[in-house]
Design an enzyme around this catalytic site. Structure first.
Site, PDB file in Angstrom:
ATOM      1  N   ALA A 251       0.860  -1.190   0.000  1.00  0.00           N
ATOM      2  CA  ALA A 251       0.000   0.000   0.000  1.00  0.00           C
ATOM      3  C   ALA A 251       0.893   1.234   0.000  1.00  0.00           C
ATOM      4  O   ALA A 251       2.112   1.139   0.147  1.00  0.00           O
ATOM      5  CB  ALA A 251      -0.908  -0.003   1.224  1.00  0.00           C
ATOM      6  N   LYS A 252       0.256   2.360  -0.169  1.00  0.00           N
ATOM      7  CA  LYS A 252       0.974   3.618  -0.301  1.00  0.00           C
ATOM      8  C   LYS A 252       1.914   3.888   0.878  1.00  0.00           C
ATOM      9  O   LYS A 252       3.002   4.431   0.706  1.00  0.00           O
ATOM     10  CB  LYS A 252      -0.045   4.769  -0.426  1.00  0.00           C
ATOM     11  CG  LYS A 252       0.501   5.924  -1.216  1.00  0.00           C
ATOM     12  CD  LYS A 252      -0.592   6.829  -1.748  1.00  0.00           C
ATOM     13  CE  LYS A 252      -0.003   8.025  -2.463  1.00  0.00           C
ATOM     14  NZ  LYS A 252       0.978   7.685  -3.494  1.00  0.00           N
ATOM     15  N   ARG A 253       1.482   3.463   2.079  1.00  0.00           N
ATOM     16  CA  ARG A 253       2.327   3.735   3.247  1.00  0.00           C
ATOM     17  C   ARG A 253       3.678   3.014   3.190  1.00  0.00           C
ATOM     18  O   ARG A 253       4.596   3.319   3.930  1.00  0.00           O
ATOM     19  CB  ARG A 253       1.588   3.396   4.544  1.00  0.00           C
ATOM     20  CG  ARG A 253       1.312   1.924   4.722  1.00  0.00           C
ATOM     21  CD  ARG A 253       0.299   1.684   5.831  1.00  0.00           C
ATOM     22  NE  ARG A 253      -0.319   0.380   5.693  1.00  0.00           N
ATOM     23  CZ  ARG A 253       0.245  -0.749   6.111  1.00  0.00           C
ATOM     24  NH1 ARG A 253       1.414  -0.733   6.704  1.00  0.00           N
ATOM     25  NH2 ARG A 253      -0.386  -1.901   5.936  1.00  0.00           N
ATOM     26  N   HIS A 254       3.800   2.011   2.309  1.00  0.00           N
ATOM     27  CA  HIS A 254       5.082   1.323   2.165  1.00  0.00           C
ATOM     28  C   HIS A 254       6.063   2.124   1.311  1.00  0.00           C
ATOM     29  O   HIS A 254       7.214   1.719   1.155  1.00  0.00           O
ATOM     30  CB  HIS A 254       4.883  -0.069   1.548  1.00  0.00           C
ATOM     31  CG  HIS A 254       4.154  -1.018   2.451  1.00  0.00           C
ATOM     32  ND1 HIS A 254       2.906  -1.517   2.164  1.00  0.00           N
ATOM     33  CD2 HIS A 254       4.498  -1.549   3.647  1.00  0.00           C
ATOM     34  CE1 HIS A 254       2.512  -2.327   3.140  1.00  0.00           C
ATOM     35  NE2 HIS A 254       3.452  -2.358   4.055  1.00  0.00           N
ATOM     36  N   GLY A 255       5.614   3.231   0.730  1.00  0.00           N
ATOM     37  CA  GLY A 255       6.500   4.061  -0.098  1.00  0.00           C
ATOM     38  C   GLY A 255       6.039   4.074  -1.542  1.00  0.00           C
ATOM     39  O   GLY A 255       4.857   3.926  -1.828  1.00  0.00           O
TER      40      GLY A 255
END
Ligand SMILES: [Zn+2]
Length: 319
Positions: A251-255
């Site tokens: 997901a986006k929070r992983h970069g």
């Protein structure tokens, strides 16, 4: 020969997990000397993002993949957008109806949830359908149809549905026990994913379906539809998901996990392909073009379990 396909939905960005599935589907087809089809699964109208189809196709090409047939290049099995294939799904539904394989269901979601004493289900279908409308008579159907349009459900035979998967080996799912009679067309007339994908893969003469293993449980439902429609089923190969370092779905929070963002931030497509290959047990992890992986490709190298993408490796792509 191994004619294959990749079927993205233009409802969100293409992330590394999707790209890795596309790469493996492409490698399986190319290593088998087969052609490769790109099909756009855009039946979920309200969720389709304007311009996303073109971005996905552009990013797949940037990665080094190509296709012989698709919405942008045409081909003998077109159209290659599901939104343009509605008449074909309608024809399949008419055949299923004429053969008595499907029946109208007037239940609301709430009624099904209330009637299901053990609401476990396979997940994407919700609680198991208890079969309330399976035995309705013609007059009852006519009376209810006048009040609200029905959805349509497949009469699922009892017993497990076995199949052999290219990564997971022998699998079986008891659709009758776990899902029950499932929806093949919604009350608003939109065909269910299960039906559309079967109609399309058969019409496009796909020999091997390579896709993410989040779809493994739906394979048994699709096999029942192949059987009901009298169509030959392809081979299925479900590749494990790519997760973040924390084991959660990418997901986006992983970069920068979308191909678009990686490209924008200056990533080398060969480095991205190398990473995707190494997550699949292929190559050395160094930069590579997909075509360099074709000779010697074997699906047996692909790990059966989900693979985690290390944060430092991801960050290294845009350093
Ligand atoms: Zn019903």
């Amino acid at each position: 020969m191994s004619r294959g396909r990749y079927a993205p939905s233009p409802t969100g960005p293409l992330h590394l997990g999707n790209a890795r599935t596309a790469l493996l589907a492409w490698l399986a087809a190319r290593a088998g000397g087969g052609s490769f089809v790109l099909r756009v699964e855009d039946l979920d109208g309200p969720r389709v993002l304007p311009g996303q189809e073109a971005r996905i196709l552009d990013e797949l090409r940037w990665l080094g993949l190509d296709w012989d047939e698709g919405p942008d290049v045409g081909g003998p099995c077109g159209p290659y957008r599901q939104s343009e294939r509605r008449a074909r799904y309608g024809a399949a539904l008419a055949r299923l109806r004429a053969a008595g394989h499907i029946y109208p269901c007037f239940c609301s979601r709430a009624e099904i949830a209330a009637a299901s004493r053990a609401p476990h289900g396979i997940g994407d279908e919700g609680p198991r359908y208890p079969g309330a409308c399976r035995g309705l008579g013609a007059s009852e159907i006519a009376a209810r149809s006048a009040r609200r349009p029905p959805s349509w459900r497949l009469r699922v035979p009892d017993g497990p549905v076995p199949f052999v998967d290219g990564v997971h080996g022998t699998c079986e799912f008891d659709v009758a026990a776990e899902v029950g009679d499932f929806v093949v067309a919604r009350a608003d007339g939109v065909p269910a994913y299960q039906l559309a994908v079967v109609v399309d893969d058969a019409a496009m003469a796909i020999e091997e379906v390579v896709r993410g293993d989040d779809l493994l449980p739906s394979t048994a439902r699709q096999l029942l539809l192949y059987r009901a429609l009298g169509l030959a089923a392809p081979r299925f190969t479900h590749v494990p998901l790519v997760t973040g370092e924390d084991g959660a779905r990418l997901a986006k929070r992983h970069g920068a996990v979308s191909l678009g963002e990686l490209r924008q931030r200056g990533a080398d497509p060969r480095a991205v392909a190398g990473l995707l290959a190494s997550l699949s047990g292929l190559g050395s992890g160094g930069p590579v073009r997909p075509r360099e992986l074709v000779s010697g490709f074997a699906m047996t190298a692909v790990p059966v379990r989900a693979v985690a993408l290390r944060q430092e490796v991801l960050e290294g792509l845009v350093r």
